[in-house]
Enzyme design. Sequence first.
Site, short mmCIF file in Angstrom:
data_model
loop_
_atom_site.label_atom_id
_atom_site.label_comp_id
_atom_site.label_asym_id
_atom_site.label_seq_id
_atom_site.Cartn_x
_atom_site.Cartn_y
_atom_site.Cartn_z
N HIS A 98 -3.62 -14.52 11.01
CA HIS A 98 -3.01 -13.22 10.72
C HIS A 98 -3.83 -12.03 11.18
O HIS A 98 -3.53 -10.90 10.79
CB HIS A 98 -2.68 -13.08 9.23
CG HIS A 98 -1.91 -14.24 8.69
ND1 HIS A 98 -0.73 -14.67 9.25
CD2 HIS A 98 -2.16 -15.07 7.65
CE1 HIS A 98 -0.28 -15.72 8.55
NE2 HIS A 98 -1.12 -15.98 7.59
N ARG A 122 2.72 -10.54 7.05
CA ARG A 122 4.15 -10.39 7.30
C ARG A 122 4.48 -9.65 8.59
O ARG A 122 5.66 -9.49 8.91
CB ARG A 122 4.82 -9.71 6.12
CG ARG A 122 5.12 -10.69 5.02
CD ARG A 122 5.90 -10.04 3.92
NE ARG A 122 5.49 -10.64 2.67
CZ ARG A 122 5.89 -10.21 1.47
NH1 ARG A 122 6.68 -9.18 1.39
NH2 ARG A 122 5.49 -10.81 0.40
N PRO A 163 0.82 -1.22 0.00
CA PRO A 163 0.00 0.00 0.00
C PRO A 163 0.85 1.27 0.00
O PRO A 163 1.71 1.45 0.84
CB PRO A 163 -0.81 -0.11 1.29
CG PRO A 163 -0.70 -1.53 1.71
CD PRO A 163 0.61 -2.00 1.21
N GLU A 164 0.61 2.12 -0.99
CA GLU A 164 1.25 3.43 -1.07
C GLU A 164 0.14 4.47 -0.98
O GLU A 164 -0.99 4.14 -0.64
CB GLU A 164 2.05 3.55 -2.38
CG GLU A 164 3.05 2.41 -2.55
CD GLU A 164 3.82 2.45 -3.84
OE1 GLU A 164 3.97 3.53 -4.43
OE2 GLU A 164 4.30 1.39 -4.29
#
Length: 272
Positions: free
Chosen positions: A92, A111, A2-3
């Site tokens: 997660h 992650r 995500p940017e």
Amino acid sequence: MPELPEVETLKRSLTPVIGRCFQQVEILSEHCLYHMTPEFFRERIRGRCIHRIDRRGKYLRIHLDDAAVMTVHLRMTGRLRLGAPEEAPDKHVHVKFWLDDGNLLWFQDTRKFGRLYLKDDPPGLALLGPEPMSDDFTPRTLELGMKNKKQPVKSWLLDQRRIAGLGNIYADESLFRAGVHPLRPVGLLTDGERQRLWTAIRQVLQEAIEACGTTFSDFQDSYGRPGNFGQTLDVYQRKHQPCRRCQAAVETCKVGGRTSHYCPNCQPLGGS
DNA sequence: ATAGCGCCCTGGTGGC
DNA sequence: TGCCACCAGGGCGCTA
């Protein structure tokens, strides 16, 4: 990954939670909490209501009704999702926010790079450069910031203190549109190259926001919807594929430890 | 001061 | 087929 356009998309999709209050907070993994204990976070959030949500660079800022701000950074694989409690996956999910309308807001991250901030703001937040879609970002931003610098232009674009919100995808796409090689030293950019780069950054981000972001592997908005900008990408993740402009094979190189994608023909290292 | 780099993580991939 | 090494990468924090 995500940017700016993805975080902007997430922000817009979270509009329905404005005004909602946190009934309960369940922390399944404290790894994502920055500089605070689960107890501190839980007690500080419980009973508070969401007053406003905005974005700064890649940081999502959730303003609470007591003026505290919970900041979220998704890093690589983080997601903030909204739905019925039974929709949350088993794996997660690190934090569950139980809302007063029966819905669940949850933070998941395979992650585990993503972070939630509340006690302390992220150190990088105060150092962020101008928002590229705002009037604070002008061709002068590039002219002044690049002067006499030897740094590769790709590294300069990824430095959040220069411009807030660019990551690997949009830096590569902007450089392609501007016809600038990622390894070109910023101090050597011509007036024309800087002007093209400024225009390219604004165009790429605007188009990506309109397409609700890029879903390369992971990004989804708060309802789990993917972005549509992926099919528009010119160079990112198109190694060995023909350049859409000249048909030459897209190549990659390492810049500051990050993979850069570029067309060796349209983006000459010697400049243009 | 500033630039550069290692680290954190895990799922997916490619090679043997 | 199975295994394993390797890769992805943003920001933080340390080193030179």
